[in-house]
Design a protein around this motif. Structure first.
Motif, PDB file in Angstrom:
ATOM      1  N   ALA A 166       0.851  -1.001  -0.114  1.00 18.88           N
ATOM      2  CA  ALA A 166      -0.023  -0.027   0.212  1.00 18.88           C
ATOM      3  C   ALA A 166       0.851   1.037   0.026  1.00 18.88           C
ATOM      4  CB  ALA A 166      -0.832  -0.065   1.300  1.00 18.88           C
ATOM      5  N   GLY A 167       1.955   1.297   0.721  1.00 24.00           N
ATOM      6  CA  GLY A 167       2.899   2.372   0.942  1.00 24.00           C
ATOM      7  C   GLY A 167       3.315   2.586  -0.523  1.00 24.00           C
ATOM      8  N   ASP A 168       3.733   1.508  -1.070  1.00 26.79           N
ATOM      9  CA  ASP A 168       4.704   1.661  -2.523  1.00 26.79           C
ATOM     10  C   ASP A 168       3.586   2.011  -3.249  1.00 26.79           C
ATOM     11  OD1 ASP A 168       6.702   0.452  -1.046  1.00 26.79           O
ATOM     12  OD2 ASP A 168       6.227  -1.661  -1.664  1.00 26.79           O
ATOM     13  N   THR A 169       2.411   1.772  -3.466  1.00 26.83           N
ATOM     14  CA  THR A 169       1.254   2.245  -4.415  1.00 26.83           C
ATOM     15  C   THR A 169       0.963   3.693  -4.090  1.00 26.83           C
ATOM     16  OG1 THR A 169       0.259   0.165  -4.474  1.00 26.83           O
ATOM     17  CG2 THR A 169      -0.961   1.998  -5.020  1.00 26.83           C
ATOM     18  N   PHE A 170       1.179   4.178  -2.955  1.00 27.03           N
ATOM     19  CA  PHE A 170       0.947   5.597  -2.707  1.00 27.03           C
ATOM     20  C   PHE A 170       2.236   6.540  -3.187  1.00 27.03           C
ATOM     21  CE2 PHE A 170       0.942   9.511  -0.133  1.00 27.03           C
ATOM     22  CZ  PHE A 170      -0.158   9.558   0.234  1.00 27.03           C
ATOM     23  N   GLN A 171       3.377   5.877  -2.780  1.00 21.46           N
ATOM     24  CA  GLN A 171       4.437   6.520  -3.581  1.00 21.46           C
ATOM     25  C   GLN A 171       4.473   6.525  -5.037  1.00 21.46           C
ATOM     26  OE1 GLN A 171       7.512   7.824  -1.829  1.00 21.46           O
ATOM     27  NE2 GLN A 171       7.494   8.660  -3.925  1.00 21.46           N
ATOM     28  N   ALA A 172       4.097   5.506  -5.718  1.00 19.40           N
ATOM     29  CA  ALA A 172       4.104   5.270  -7.111  1.00 19.40           C
ATOM     30  C   ALA A 172       3.071   6.420  -7.570  1.00 19.40           C
ATOM     31  CB  ALA A 172       3.723   3.804  -7.760  1.00 19.40           C
ATOM     32  N   ALA A 173       2.004   6.620  -6.950  1.00 20.73           N
ATOM     33  CA  ALA A 173       0.771   7.276  -7.306  1.00 20.73           C
ATOM     34  C   ALA A 173       1.296   9.002  -7.256  1.00 20.73           C
ATOM     35  CB  ALA A 173      -0.452   7.219  -6.462  1.00 20.73           C
ATOM     36  N   LEU A 174       2.207   9.234  -6.076  1.00 17.33           N
ATOM     37  CA  LEU A 174       2.804  10.511  -5.925  1.00 17.33           C
ATOM     38  C   LEU A 174       3.571  11.091  -6.922  1.00 17.33           C
ATOM     39  CD1 LEU A 174       3.809  10.549  -2.190  1.00 17.33           C
ATOM     40  CD2 LEU A 174       1.776  11.769  -3.174  1.00 17.33           C
ATOM     41  N   ILE A 175       4.556   9.928  -7.294  1.00 15.58           N
ATOM     42  CA  ILE A 175       5.441  10.264  -8.610  1.00 15.58           C
ATOM     43  C   ILE A 175       4.620  10.237  -9.756  1.00 15.58           C
ATOM     44  CG2 ILE A 175       7.297   9.113 -10.119  1.00 15.58           C
ATOM     45  CD1 ILE A 175       8.177   7.801  -7.278  1.00 15.58           C
ATOM     46  N   ALA A 176       3.751   9.512 -10.291  1.00 11.97           N
ATOM     47  CA  ALA A 176       3.129   9.426 -11.236  1.00 11.97           C
ATOM     48  C   ALA A 176       2.169  11.023 -11.716  1.00 11.97           C
ATOM     49  CB  ALA A 176       2.157   8.282 -11.473  1.00 11.97           C
TER      50      ALA A 176
END
Length: 315
Positions: free
Chosen positions: A248-258
């Protein structure tokens, strides 16, 4: 293209059979691996920079990246084993990890492995235990120093004391990376581990004073906060039936970057200029992505088509 730097491994979810034997459900993983996949699923070009084993597990990790559309040109083949992580899920779906990776390929990235990056690379992400396991950690710090100010730099400490129990080393290395970073995303759990008794807002202000332009603090079901020099916003979490919180945290991070890539905010100055409304939309977008992962087994990251339109214009 966004280059994600750090480990790739296999997560092993254990369970007992009806006869009492132990069996494992093996899933590709590692926080940076997941972020690279997440950025690609959200419609943006990504690459993974890591040491990758020549063994069969390493070859399968390579194949998984190919299937996800992640650029594999920066993978450095190493004659060392692949890290394994045993994942134990609590009753609330929150994972606990035990890592088996001493001498593994993802800890063997050397300074001479660092690539010269092309003009198509708009940013780099650093995170997790690759920050502190050498030779990889010191090599990545060299890369961060080299590229800071030239490309957008993001950081997620994702502290793993079961890999490196020396919290003083974690604090020292994270502080060094923060000085190079434009965006730092960190969980409340990580902050409590690193700085017990210190308020997240105080740590965020410290990091902003040393170089970061935006600090995002996540708190699971309690939502998230964003801090810049001028703004502070808090957003509640989305309601979701949690299967598990792996990734979940990795998805959150990826979404911030994207989201930053999608909006063209590719400098520290552009990130620092986000107003309260834009920051709220950014957090909501990232939490929507993380909620999708929480509703699925393992680190099954969100796709762009599953998420709403995004507007990060400052008003």
């Amino acid at each position: 293209m966004f280059v994600v730097c750090g480990e790739a491994l296999w997560d092993l979810f254990g369970g007992e059979t009806s006869s009492g034997d132990l069996q494992f459900d093996a899933r590709v993983g590692g926080s940076p691996f997941n972020v690279a996949v997440g950025v690609a699923r959200l419609g943006k070009r990504s690459a993974l920079l890591t040491g990758l084993s020549a063994d069969s597990l390493g070859r399968r990790l390579h194949a998984a990246l190919d299937r996800e559309g992640v650029d594999t040109a920066l993978l450095m083949t190493k004659q060392a084993p692949t890290t394994l992580s045993l994942v134990d899920l609590g009753p609330d779906g929150h994972p606990a990890y035990a890592f088996y990776g001493t001498g593994a390929a993802d800890r063997a990235l050397a300074a001479e492995d660092l690539p010269q990056l092309g003009e198509d690379v708009s940013g780099l992400h650093f995170g997790s235990y690759s920050l502190v396991t050498d030779s990889t950690g010191s090599s990545l710090l060299e890369l961060a120093h080299r590229e800071a100010g030239r490309r957008l730099i993001t950081l997620d400490p994702n502290v793993r004391p079961t890999v490196e129990p020396d919290l003083a080393l974690w604090r020292q290395r994270i502080a060094a990376f923060v000085k190079t970073a434009d965006l730092v995303k960190v969980s409340v759990e990580d902050l409590e581990t690193l700085y017990p008794g210190v308020a997240p807002a105080e740590i965020a202000r410290c990091w902003l004073s040393t170089g970061a332009k935006l600090v995002v603090v996540t708190a699971g079901g309690q939502g998230a906060e964003a801090f810049t020099a001028a703004e502070h916003v808090r957003m509640p979490a989305r309601r979701v039936d949690v299967v598990d919180a792996v990734g979940a945290g990795d998805t959150f991070q990826a979404a911030l970057i994207a989201a930053l890539l999608e909006s063209g905010r590719l400098t520290g100055q552009a990130v620092a200029a986000l107003d309260a409304e834009a920051l709220s939309r950014l957090l909501d977008f990232a939490m929507a992505a993380a909620a999708l992962t929480c509703a699925r087994r393992g680190a099954d990251l969100a796709y762009r088509a599953e998420l709403p339109a995004l507007d990060l214009e400052v008003h």
